[in-house]
Design a protein around this motif. Structure first.
Motif, PDB file in Angstrom:
ATOM      1  N   ALA A 120     -69.029   6.660   8.402  1.00 47.18           N
ATOM      2  CA  ALA A 120     -68.903   5.379   7.689  1.00 47.18           C
ATOM      3  C   ALA A 120     -68.953   4.263   8.724  1.00 47.18           C
ATOM      4  O   ALA A 120     -68.079   3.397   8.779  1.00 47.18           O
ATOM      5  N   ALA A 121     -69.976   4.333   9.593  1.00 46.99           N
ATOM      6  CA  ALA A 121     -70.134   3.337  10.661  1.00 46.99           C
ATOM      7  C   ALA A 121     -71.085   2.239  10.181  1.00 46.99           C
ATOM      8  O   ALA A 121     -71.310   2.089   8.976  1.00 46.99           O
ATOM      9  N   ALA A 159     -63.809   3.604  11.170  1.00 45.58           N
ATOM     10  CA  ALA A 159     -62.514   3.507  10.461  1.00 45.58           C
ATOM     11  C   ALA A 159     -62.322   2.127   9.838  1.00 45.58           C
ATOM     12  O   ALA A 159     -61.219   1.613   9.764  1.00 45.58           O
ATOM     13  N   GLY A 160     -63.432   1.541   9.386  1.00 41.79           N
ATOM     14  CA  GLY A 160     -63.363   0.221   8.732  1.00 41.79           C
ATOM     15  C   GLY A 160     -62.940   0.360   7.280  1.00 41.79           C
ATOM     16  O   GLY A 160     -62.198   1.271   6.905  1.00 41.79           O
ATOM     17  N   THR A 161     -63.472  -0.531   6.444  1.00 43.58           N
ATOM     18  CA  THR A 161     -63.104  -0.569   5.025  1.00 43.58           C
ATOM     19  C   THR A 161     -63.259   0.794   4.364  1.00 43.58           C
ATOM     20  O   THR A 161     -62.353   1.297   3.707  1.00 43.58           O
ATOM     21  N   MET A 162     -64.437   1.390   4.534  1.00 40.38           N
ATOM     22  CA  MET A 162     -64.721   2.640   3.831  1.00 40.38           C
ATOM     23  C   MET A 162     -64.051   3.830   4.508  1.00 40.38           C
ATOM     24  O   MET A 162     -63.469   4.686   3.840  1.00 40.38           O
ATOM     25  N   ASP A 193     -63.423   5.795  15.812  1.00 42.71           N
ATOM     26  CA  ASP A 193     -64.180   4.540  15.715  1.00 42.71           C
ATOM     27  C   ASP A 193     -64.561   4.139  17.123  1.00 42.71           C
ATOM     28  O   ASP A 193     -63.828   4.415  18.077  1.00 42.71           O
ATOM     29  N   VAL A 194     -65.709   3.474  17.232  1.00 39.26           N
ATOM     30  CA  VAL A 194     -66.175   3.018  18.539  1.00 39.26           C
ATOM     31  C   VAL A 194     -65.156   2.031  19.131  1.00 39.26           C
ATOM     32  O   VAL A 194     -65.030   1.922  20.353  1.00 39.26           O
ATOM     33  N   LEU A 254     -75.646   8.648  16.263  1.00 37.12           N
ATOM     34  CA  LEU A 254     -74.372   9.336  16.047  1.00 37.12           C
ATOM     35  C   LEU A 254     -74.588  10.794  15.663  1.00 37.12           C
ATOM     36  O   LEU A 254     -73.946  11.699  16.197  1.00 37.12           O
ATOM     37  N   PHE A 255     -75.521  11.022  14.731  1.00 35.98           N
ATOM     38  CA  PHE A 255     -75.738  12.388  14.241  1.00 35.98           C
ATOM     39  C   PHE A 255     -76.324  13.266  15.338  1.00 35.98           C
ATOM     40  O   PHE A 255     -75.994  14.457  15.442  1.00 35.98           O
TER      41      PHE A 255
END
Ligand SMILES: NC(=O)c1ccc[n+]([C@@H]2O[C@H](COP(=O)([O-])OP(=O)(O)OC[C@H]3O[C@@H](n4cnc5c(N)ncnc54)[C@H](O)[C@@H]3O)[C@@H](O)[C@H]2O)c1
Length: 510
Positions: free
Chosen positions: A95-96, A17-20, A39-40, A106-107
């Motif tokens: 978007a990590a 959940a950062g910039t992108m 988000d982590v 993650l996937f």
């Protein structure tokens, strides 16, 4: 869209959940899609939700959204406390961190959590989508969905098909992005995808021109803005992004294409990085910055007009007439002879060649030869260059006469294709090869570059404006002079120039 994706009850999940991530969440929620945000770092999710909510509230204040819509959009953003909480999602957009092992881990985890028909999309900008998918049980459900920063303003998204991605998956993602108001372009998984691949030409050729001592960065930027219509020149752009960020991308794409000469960076770029001259953020790059404002050196003033006759070479008839017209307003004698008189300054109008080659080819005296770029002449600016033998008197006489037209005049050292011809031809050639390799369709190449890079025209359109045969002539001449395979024309360009077809014409005729 597949039936499952069309189900409005199934949310889209965003991981990171950062910039992108927050930008993507914003456009999705605004368009009516429920969003699960993970988000982590849980505090990043709360911050992202508050950030997007504030955007919606501000849009409501400005009358761009109704307060009720802003509230409803905010209510569509749901914090997910764990990866497991993403189970209902039809699509996950990751978007990590930009690290292959983070994305593959993650996937792998997500495949154990999501329904079998869920789509896993990565927003990676530089990793191979194919490599990310390779670790998955269902690689056909994995694709790239490459947004640009800031997501709500950059309205293009690259939908990337990896080697094993099912076409239905990229089609569904494209429809989803279009439903969110973005323009989706289909791209094959290749280094730099489409936009970053097509964007190589402006930087690498701009840097090459400076490295060769043809012109300084300020002059290159001025020419490309005023004569070729770019909103910003390569050096302004490099300073804005920071060459510490741009140079690794240049190197990476060059290496990923196994040392393709078209993408070869120049030592000058590495030197700037080594010097810490990153650009705006460090107060100095190719320009200096004072309190965040760029200091641009003053335009050199034109020398005084001299009563020296000017002879315009008829070698390129389509350029000779406009050049004569440009000079007609200046209070200088024009030499109308078939060959130049003994005192005349000889103005030549090369296409891809340099002033030296043109003087030799046309048999005019190099000491009195000045070349003018009439392929990129505008009322705002003209570009001229001299041979190493051209006298200062001949140079100044031409400069003064051209400046009398009211245009600013950039004087550069001898260069095959001046600045604009070689930079634009390089950009067009790279786009042609993107089309040739089937990485994207011609229309998508132009759309993506206009929206993603802010170029005034798509690169194939630029080539059609100039004329495919002219672009080919420029590249052939530069290659002949330099011997550098960097300038070898793409077969896409060569064939279309030979057949009189537009560069935007598709691979197969209708
Ligand atoms: N910033 C850009 O201009 C831009 C443009 C296009 C694509 N991208 C790509 O988008 C991705 C995100 O970039 P960004 O600029 O938003 O980065 P960012 O650092 O702003 O945000 C990344 C977020 O991901 C979280 N994260 C890291 N590892 C995680 C994990 N294993 N699980 C869940 N969350 C995790 C971090 O806590 C962070 O909040 C990267 O792959 C990047 O290359 C960035």
């Amino acid at each position: 869209m597949t039936a499952s994706l069309a189900d409005p009850a199934r949310p889209v999940a965003i991981v990171g959940a950062g910039t992108m991530g927050r930008g993507i969440a914003q456009i999705a929620a605004a368009a009516g899609t429920p969003v699960l945000l993970y988000d982590v770092a849980p505090e990043v999710v709360s911050a992202a939700r508050a950030f997007v909510a504030a955007r919606f509230a501000s849009a409501a204040t400005k009358g761009r959204m109704t307060p009720a819509d802003a509230e409803a959009a905010t209510d569509r953003l749901h914090a997910a406390p764990s990866l497991e909480a993403l189970a209902p999602a039809a699509v996950v957009i990751e978007a990590a961190a930009e690290r292959l092992e983070v994305k593959t881990a993650l996937f792998t985890d997500l495949e154990g959590i999501l329904a079998d028909d869920a789509i896993l999309a990565t927003n990676t900008s530089s990793l191979s989508v194919t490599a990310i998918a390779a670790g998955c049980r269902r690689p056909e459900r994995v694709a790239g969905l490459h947004f640009f920063n800031p997501v709500p303003l950059m309205t293009v998204v690259e939908v990337i098909r990896g080697s094993r991605t099912a076409p239905a998956v990229t089609d569904a993602l494209a429809r989803l992005a279009e439903a969110w108001g973005h323009t989706a372009v289909h791209v094959l998984d290749t280094p730099g995808f489409l936009v970053n691949h097509a964007g190589r030409g402006l930087y690498t050729e701009g840097l090459r021109v400076v490295q060769e001592g043809v012109a300084d960065p300020v002059t290159v930027d001025r020419i490309l803005r005023d004569c070729a219509g770019f909103r910003m020149g390569p050096f302004e752009l490099l300073d804005l992004t920071g060459i510490d960020v741009s140079f690794p991308v240049m190197e990476q794409i060059y290496r990923q294409f196994f040392d393709e000469p078209r993408f070869r960076p120049t030592p000058l770029a590495a030197q700037q990085v080594a010097a810490g001259l990153y650009g705006r953020k460090t107060g100095q790059g190719f320009y200096r910055y004072h309190d965040g404002t760029r200091e641009t050196p003053a335009e050199p003033s034109a020398p005084p007009l001299r009563q020296v006759p000017l002879w315009v070479s008829p070698a390129v008839p389509r350029f000779a007439a406009p050049l004569r017209a440009t000079l007609a307003g200046a209070d200088v004698p024009l030499d109308d002879g078939d060959v130049p008189g003994p005192d005349s300054v000889c103005l030549v109008t090369p296409v891809g060649t340099d002033a030296t080659a043109e003087a030799v080819r046309q048999g005019v005296p190099a000491a009195r030869t000045v070349a003018v770029d009439m392929a990129f002449a505008t009322p705002a600016r003209l570009t001229m260059m001299t041979t190493p033998a051209t006298t200062a008197a001949a140079r100044d006489a031409a400069h003064a006469a051209l400046a009398a037209s009211g245009a600013a005049v950039s004087v550069i050292a001898d260069s095959p294709g001046f600045v604009a011809q070689r930079v634009v031809a390089t950009i067009v050639n790279i786009a042609c090869d993107i089309a040739q390799q089937g990485i994207a369709a011609p229309g998508d190449i132009d759309r993506a570059v206009r929206l993603g890079l802010g170029y005034p025209r798509g690169p194939l359109e630029m080539g059609d404006d100039l004329g495919p045969a002219t672009v080919l002539a420029i590249l052939e001449a530069i290659r002949a002079l330099t011997g550098d395979p960097r300038y070898r024309p793409s077969p896409w360009l060569r064939r279309r120039a030979a057949l009189g077809l537009a560069l935007t014409a598709p691979a197969v005729a209708d």
